[in-house]
Design an enzyme around this catalytic site. Structure first.
Site, PDB file in Angstrom:
ATOM      1  N   SER A   1      35.280  49.039  43.378  1.00 45.80           N
ATOM      2  CA  SER A   1      35.025  49.487  44.759  1.00 45.80           C
ATOM      3  C   SER A   1      36.022  48.876  45.740  1.00 45.80           C
ATOM      4  O   SER A   1      36.395  49.523  46.729  1.00 45.80           O
ATOM      5  CB  SER A   1      33.583  49.181  45.175  1.00 45.80           C
ATOM      6  OG  SER A   1      33.374  47.807  45.348  1.00 45.80           O
TER       7      SER A   1
ATOM      8  N   ARG B   1      45.746  34.095  26.434  1.00 46.01           N
ATOM      9  CA  ARG B   1      45.917  34.462  27.842  1.00 46.01           C
ATOM     10  C   ARG B   1      47.381  34.766  28.198  1.00 46.01           C
ATOM     11  O   ARG B   1      47.704  35.787  28.800  1.00 46.01           O
ATOM     12  CB  ARG B   1      45.400  33.304  28.706  1.00 46.01           C
ATOM     13  CG  ARG B   1      45.168  33.661  30.157  1.00 46.01           C
ATOM     14  CD  ARG B   1      44.743  32.432  30.943  1.00 46.01           C
ATOM     15  NE  ARG B   1      43.551  31.794  30.426  1.00 46.01           N
ATOM     16  CZ  ARG B   1      42.306  32.229  30.616  1.00 46.01           C
ATOM     17  NH1 ARG B   1      42.092  33.303  31.321  1.00 46.01           N
ATOM     18  NH2 ARG B   1      41.279  31.580  30.109  1.00 46.01           N
TER      19      ARG B   1
ATOM     20  N   ARG C   1      39.611  37.957  34.713  1.00 46.00           N
ATOM     21  CA  ARG C   1      40.284  37.035  33.809  1.00 46.00           C
ATOM     22  C   ARG C   1      41.181  36.101  34.630  1.00 46.00           C
ATOM     23  O   ARG C   1      41.944  36.570  35.483  1.00 46.00           O
ATOM     24  CB  ARG C   1      41.128  37.806  32.793  1.00 46.00           C
ATOM     25  CG  ARG C   1      41.635  36.896  31.697  1.00 46.00           C
ATOM     26  CD  ARG C   1      42.288  37.628  30.543  1.00 46.00           C
ATOM     27  NE  ARG C   1      42.011  36.901  29.306  1.00 46.00           N
ATOM     28  CZ  ARG C   1      42.727  37.026  28.204  1.00 46.00           C
ATOM     29  NH1 ARG C   1      43.730  37.866  28.155  1.00 46.00           N
ATOM     30  NH2 ARG C   1      42.428  36.328  27.126  1.00 46.00           N
TER      31      ARG C   1
ATOM     32  N   LEU D   1      44.273  34.010  35.592  1.00 47.61           N
ATOM     33  CA  LEU D   1      45.682  34.240  35.262  1.00 47.61           C
ATOM     34  C   LEU D   1      46.308  32.972  34.688  1.00 47.61           C
ATOM     35  O   LEU D   1      45.983  31.860  35.102  1.00 47.61           O
ATOM     36  CB  LEU D   1      46.467  34.656  36.510  1.00 47.61           C
ATOM     37  CG  LEU D   1      45.970  35.859  37.314  1.00 47.61           C
ATOM     38  CD1 LEU D   1      47.031  36.260  38.345  1.00 47.61           C
ATOM     39  CD2 LEU D   1      45.619  37.044  36.434  1.00 47.61           C
TER      40      LEU D   1
ATOM     41  N   HIS E   1      37.149  37.037  46.671  1.00 48.03           N
ATOM     42  CA  HIS E   1      36.070  36.287  46.018  1.00 48.03           C
ATOM     43  C   HIS E   1      34.816  36.361  46.890  1.00 48.03           C
ATOM     44  O   HIS E   1      34.899  36.207  48.107  1.00 48.03           O
ATOM     45  CB  HIS E   1      36.507  34.832  45.824  1.00 48.03           C
ATOM     46  CG  HIS E   1      35.494  34.018  45.088  1.00 48.03           C
ATOM     47  ND1 HIS E   1      35.358  34.060  43.715  1.00 48.03           N
ATOM     48  CD2 HIS E   1      34.536  33.171  45.544  1.00 48.03           C
ATOM     49  CE1 HIS E   1      34.366  33.261  43.357  1.00 48.03           C
ATOM     50  NE2 HIS E   1      33.852  32.715  44.442  1.00 48.03           N
TER      51      HIS E   1
HETATM   52  C1  GAR Z   1      33.473  41.835  44.013  1.00 46.55           C
HETATM   53  O1  GAR Z   1      32.298  41.363  44.609  1.00 46.55           O
HETATM   54  C2  GAR Z   1      34.514  40.730  43.948  1.00 46.55           C
HETATM   55  O2  GAR Z   1      34.518  39.897  45.079  1.00 46.55           O
HETATM   56  C3  GAR Z   1      34.063  39.983  42.732  1.00 46.55           C
HETATM   57  O3  GAR Z   1      33.671  40.971  41.818  1.00 46.55           O
HETATM   58  C4  GAR Z   1      33.236  42.131  42.519  1.00 46.55           C
HETATM   59  C5  GAR Z   1      34.058  43.305  42.054  1.00 46.55           C
HETATM   60  O4  GAR Z   1      33.564  44.496  42.604  1.00 46.55           O
HETATM   61  N1  GAR Z   1      35.095  39.163  42.199  1.00 46.55           N
HETATM   62  C6  GAR Z   1      34.880  37.997  41.631  1.00 46.55           C
HETATM   63  O5  GAR Z   1      33.765  37.524  41.474  1.00 46.55           O
HETATM   64  C7  GAR Z   1      36.125  37.276  41.160  1.00 46.55           C
HETATM   65  N2  GAR Z   1      35.806  35.972  40.693  1.00 46.55           N
HETATM   66  P1  GAR Z   1      34.447  45.822  42.559  1.00 46.55           P
HETATM   67  O6  GAR Z   1      34.923  45.994  41.111  1.00 46.55           O
HETATM   68  O7  GAR Z   1      33.513  46.912  42.979  1.00 46.55           O
HETATM   69  O8  GAR Z   1      35.616  45.637  43.508  1.00 46.55           O
END
Ligand code: GAR
Length: 190
Positions: free
Chosen positions: A14, A66, A92, A94, A110
């Site tokens: 999203s 990785r 993942r 980096l 985040h």
């Molecule tokens: C989002 O809330 C993003 O901030 C989080 O995963 C979700 C992805 O949603 N990311 C993390 O937690 C990274 N550590 P999306 O695929 O709908 O953008």
């Protein structure tokens, strides 16, 4: 010149769509999405990107180490002449090889007010700590876990009765505003 961004996803995508919308409506000017890369073949975001005519590529982990995985991604990003890389739900960490190959040109979003609650399940961490507010952060990626320099943040309240789902949804709505603003800022000054 038109800037080229790559978006890395692992799931729903999203935030990737929010960036695509922002490019389309001019919030992020003079920019195109070079491609979307997923490490997960079944990431839902891949089909959505595809429908919008965005180039997609799956670079699966295939049980590789990785750095080996990252070397393949970096070579694609170089071949695509990418100016900026946006991690958008890319789950993942980096390798230093990847981070150093694109120093100060990788952003991440985040779902917490960093430096609070880095790592997995940030929304659950906020609830378990009894935080009164949380939010989201866009930051540069360096060789620390969610610890790179912060570019922008948005705050949301934690409400009585919140669950991980309700808090995540409230934060996500702000992510979709924050990420385009932060990318526009970085590209303007970079
Ligand atoms: C989002 O809330 C993003 O901030 C989080 O995963 C979700 C992805 O949603 N990311 C993390 O937690 C990274 N550590 P999306 O695929 O709908 O953008």
């Amino acid at each position: 010149m038109t800037k080229r961004i790559a978006i890395l996803i692992s799931g729903r995508g999203s935030n990737m769509i929010a960036l695509a919308d922002a490019i389309q409506n001019g919030t992020i000017p003079n920019t195109e999405i070079a491609l979307v890369i997923s490490d997960q073949p079944d990431a839902k975001g891949l089909a959505v990107a595809d429908q919008r005519g965005i180039k997609t590529l799956v670079i699966p982990r295939r049980g590789r180490k990785r750095e080996e995985h990252d070397r393949e991604i970096v070579s694609v990003l170089r071949a695509e002449r990418v100016d900026l890389i946006c991690l958008a739900g890319y789950m993942r960490v980096l390798s230093p090889y990847f981070v150093d190959a694109f120093k100060n040109r990788i952003l991440n979003i985040h779902p917490s007010l960093l430096p609070l609650f880095p790592g997995l399940d940030a929304q659950r961490q906020a609830l378990e700590h009894g935080a009164e507010k949380s939010g989201c952060t866009v930051h540069y990626v360096d060789n620390t876990l969610d610890g790179g320099p912060i570019i922008a943040q948005r705050t949301v309240p934690v409400l009585p009765g919140d669950t991980v789902e309700t808090l995540s949804a409230r934060i996500l709505a702000q992510e979709h505003i924050l990420y385009p603003e932060a990318v526009a800022l970085v590209l303007k000054h970079g």
